[in-house]
Design a protein around this motif. Structure first.
Motif, PDB file in Angstrom:
ATOM      1  N   ALA A 285       0.930  -1.112   0.146  1.00 50.64           N
ATOM      2  CA  ALA A 285      -0.043   0.654   0.047  1.00 50.64           C
ATOM      3  C   ALA A 285       0.843   1.702  -0.009  1.00 50.64           C
ATOM      4  N   GLN A 286       2.390   1.324   0.927  1.00 51.74           N
ATOM      5  CA  GLN A 286       2.444   2.134   0.734  1.00 51.74           C
ATOM      6  C   GLN A 286       4.334   2.293   0.820  1.00 51.74           C
ATOM      7  N   PRO A 287       5.201   1.554  -0.191  1.00 47.84           N
ATOM      8  CA  PRO A 287       5.999   1.946  -0.517  1.00 47.84           C
ATOM      9  C   PRO A 287       7.178   2.034   0.459  1.00 47.84           C
ATOM     10  N   ALA A 288       8.485   1.350   0.968  1.00 44.81           N
ATOM     11  CA  ALA A 288       9.505   1.824   2.033  1.00 44.81           C
ATOM     12  C   ALA A 288      10.579   2.898   1.069  1.00 44.81           C
ATOM     13  N   TRP A 289      10.475   3.907   2.289  1.00 49.83           N
ATOM     14  CA  TRP A 289      10.991   5.070   2.265  1.00 49.83           C
ATOM     15  C   TRP A 289      12.343   4.736   1.188  1.00 49.83           C
ATOM     16  N   TRP A 290      12.811   3.639   2.029  1.00 47.96           N
ATOM     17  CA  TRP A 290      14.402   3.705   1.097  1.00 47.96           C
ATOM     18  C   TRP A 290      14.562   2.719  -0.270  1.00 47.96           C
ATOM     19  N   ASP A 291      13.065   2.550  -1.153  1.00 49.77           N
ATOM     20  CA  ASP A 291      13.188   1.673  -2.105  1.00 49.77           C
ATOM     21  C   ASP A 291      12.589   2.424  -3.071  1.00 49.77           C
ATOM     22  N   ARG A 292      12.536   4.031  -2.405  1.00 58.35           N
ATOM     23  CA  ARG A 292      12.002   5.105  -3.727  1.00 58.35           C
ATOM     24  C   ARG A 292      13.124   5.643  -4.630  1.00 58.35           C
ATOM     25  N   PRO A 293      12.694   5.229  -5.872  1.00 60.03           N
ATOM     26  CA  PRO A 293      13.966   5.302  -6.862  1.00 60.03           C
ATOM     27  C   PRO A 293      14.066   7.102  -7.252  1.00 60.03           C
ATOM     28  N   TRP A 294      15.483   6.875  -7.345  1.00 56.52           N
ATOM     29  CA  TRP A 294      15.583   9.212  -7.500  1.00 56.52           C
ATOM     30  C   TRP A 294      15.304   9.253  -7.998  1.00 56.52           C
ATOM     31  N   TRP A 295      15.085   8.904  -9.260  1.00 55.88           N
ATOM     32  CA  TRP A 295      14.793   9.647 -10.281  1.00 55.88           C
ATOM     33  C   TRP A 295      13.247  10.178 -10.473  1.00 55.88           C
ATOM     34  N   ALA A 296      12.700   9.580  -9.641  1.00 53.13           N
ATOM     35  CA  ALA A 296      10.898  10.181 -10.327  1.00 53.13           C
ATOM     36  C   ALA A 296      10.785  11.081  -8.481  1.00 53.13           C
ATOM     37  N   SER A 297      11.777  10.769  -7.328  1.00 55.65           N
ATOM     38  CA  SER A 297      11.693  10.931  -6.171  1.00 55.65           C
ATOM     39  C   SER A 297      11.067  11.954  -5.867  1.00 55.65           C
ATOM     40  N   PRO A 298      10.365  13.101  -4.611  1.00 54.72           N
ATOM     41  CA  PRO A 298      10.230  14.005  -4.601  1.00 54.72           C
ATOM     42  C   PRO A 298      11.460  14.589  -4.147  1.00 54.72           C
ATOM     43  N   ASP A 299      12.787  13.614  -3.637  1.00 51.42           N
ATOM     44  CA  ASP A 299      13.175  13.815  -3.123  1.00 51.42           C
ATOM     45  C   ASP A 299      14.517  14.122  -3.911  1.00 51.42           C
ATOM     46  N   SER A 300      14.354  14.400  -5.286  1.00 56.38           N
ATOM     47  CA  SER A 300      15.319  13.879  -6.076  1.00 56.38           C
ATOM     48  C   SER A 300      16.705  15.107  -6.196  1.00 56.38           C
ATOM     49  N   ALA A 301      16.211  16.609  -5.489  1.00 55.33           N
ATOM     50  CA  ALA A 301      16.528  17.638  -6.088  1.00 55.33           C
ATOM     51  C   ALA A 301      17.517  17.630  -4.883  1.00 55.33           C
ATOM     52  N   TRP A 302      17.747  16.570  -3.872  1.00 56.24           N
ATOM     53  CA  TRP A 302      19.238  16.240  -2.715  1.00 56.24           C
ATOM     54  C   TRP A 302      20.123  15.656  -3.623  1.00 56.24           C
ATOM     55  N   ARG A 303      19.901  14.889  -4.867  1.00 55.26           N
ATOM     56  CA  ARG A 303      20.525  14.176  -5.376  1.00 55.26           C
ATOM     57  C   ARG A 303      21.225  15.256  -6.464  1.00 55.26           C
ATOM     58  N   ASN A 304      20.372  16.243  -7.543  1.00 56.48           N
ATOM     59  CA  ASN A 304      21.319  17.318  -8.081  1.00 56.48           C
ATOM     60  C   ASN A 304      22.058  18.727  -7.514  1.00 56.48           C
ATOM     61  N   ASP A 305      21.504  18.591  -6.183  1.00 57.29           N
ATOM     62  CA  ASP A 305      22.871  19.706  -5.544  1.00 57.29           C
ATOM     63  C   ASP A 305      22.197  19.552  -3.672  1.00 57.29           C
ATOM     64  N   PRO A 306      23.888  18.603  -3.699  1.00 57.86           N
ATOM     65  CA  PRO A 306      23.687  17.859  -1.797  1.00 57.86           C
ATOM     66  C   PRO A 306      23.865  19.257  -1.194  1.00 57.86           C
ATOM     67  N   PHE A 307      23.714  20.256  -1.039  1.00 57.22           N
ATOM     68  CA  PHE A 307      23.584  20.903   0.101  1.00 57.22           C
ATOM     69  C   PHE A 307      21.680  20.809   0.353  1.00 57.22           C
ATOM     70  N   LEU A 308      20.940  20.798  -0.298  1.00 49.66           N
ATOM     71  CA  LEU A 308      19.765  20.693   0.369  1.00 49.66           C
ATOM     72  C   LEU A 308      19.009  19.961   0.689  1.00 49.66           C
ATOM     73  N   HIS A 309      19.818  19.000   1.454  1.00 46.74           N
ATOM     74  CA  HIS A 309      19.277  17.699   2.519  1.00 46.74           C
ATOM     75  C   HIS A 309      18.875  18.338   3.630  1.00 46.74           C
ATOM     76  N   PRO A 310      17.932  17.782   3.914  1.00 45.36           N
ATOM     77  CA  PRO A 310      17.115  17.892   5.485  1.00 45.36           C
ATOM     78  C   PRO A 310      18.515  18.533   6.189  1.00 45.36           C
ATOM     79  N   ARG A 311      18.062  19.126   7.631  1.00 40.78           N
ATOM     80  CA  ARG A 311      19.273  19.773   8.701  1.00 40.78           C
ATOM     81  C   ARG A 311      18.729  19.352   9.902  1.00 40.78           C
TER      82      ARG A 311
END
Length: 249
Positions: free
Chosen positions: A98-124
């Motif tokens: 019903a909900q995929p595990a957070w560690w299985d999300r593909p980076w290319w279509a993830s809402p978090d993909s900006a972190w891969r493109n810009d490593p300064f924008l990760h959570p604090r």
């Protein structure tokens, strides 16, 4: 292939030169990196106060690998529980989660993909706190703020060329996708080479933040992200900056 724990032990080995221990930390990051390899490395350099010259504080490498290790232990425990839950669900006829595990999300279509493109924008958040938060969300908890970092401030509206998407003002996670229903990749307008980050130019010789590092970071940097679209057309993958439009237009 050697394990995470093997290289963690090398990071702790004070008989090795700092550059060897640093290399072992790098290998640990190839085994587990919650923010993606580059963003997790950047996070650890800041949280562990890793100086530009490792010889000035080799213990910073230990602080870094131990934060990573604590987060990994939390992930491993939840991953084992999740695997058991999925086996039980499959026996009951539920083939798709019903909900995929957070560690299985593909980076290319993830809402978090900006972190891969810009490593300064990760959570604090610290890595263990981030993993705890993601595990809680996977368990059905309703947590306030951004799902990634907990930021409760207003979202930042960023143009996609087609319309606008709403991004977390703290970590650039996509909170409300563009209504055009195409996948947009958000990438930095102000690019900083990876080699500079790897050499920790954003840190001083004593492990503090470099005051001369580029000032356009945080919300100011997120507001200047550029949007790209990736789509298939006649069997060909097109990847283009949204302001420029698809190839041939």
């Amino acid at each position: 292939m050697t394990s995470f724990l093997t290289h963690r032990a090398l990071v702790h080995d004070t008989t090795l030169p700092p550059y060897r221990r640093h290399g072992a930390l790098r290998t640990c990051l190839t085994r587990f990196a919650p923010y993606g390899f580059r963003a997790t490395y950047h996070h650890l350099t800041v949280s562990a106060r890793m100086p530009r010259l490792l010889e000035a504080d080799p213990d910073s490498l230990v602080r870094a690998v131990e934060e990573l290790h604590e987060a990994r232990q939390l992930w491993l425990a939840r991953a084992e529980e999740y695997a058991a839950q999925r086996r039980a669900a499959k026996r009951a006829g539920q083939r798709h989660p019903a909900q995929p595990a957070w560690w299985d999300r593909p980076w290319w279509a993830s809402p978090d993909s900006a972190w891969r493109n810009d490593p300064f924008l990760h959570p604090r958040l610290s890595l263990p706190d981030y993993v705890r938060r993601q595990n809680a969300l996977l368990d059905g908890a309703e947590l306030p703020g951004c799902p990634a970092c907990g930021e409760e401030g207003p979202a930042l509206s960023v143009s996609t060329g087609h319309d606008r998407a709403e991004l977390c003002r703290s970590c650039a996670r996509v909170l409300v996708p563009c209504p055009c229903e195409q996948w947009h990749s958000f990438e930095p307008e102000l690019r900083i080479g990876w080699s500079r980050t790897w050499r920790r130019e954003h840190m001083t010789g004593t492990g503090g933040p470099n005051p001369h590092w580029p000032t356009h970071l945080g919300t100011a940097r997120i507001g200047r992200l550029e949007s790209y679209t990736m789509r298939w057309d006649s069997g060909v993958l097109h990847y283009y900056r949204d302001e420029e439009g698809p190839p041939g237009t």
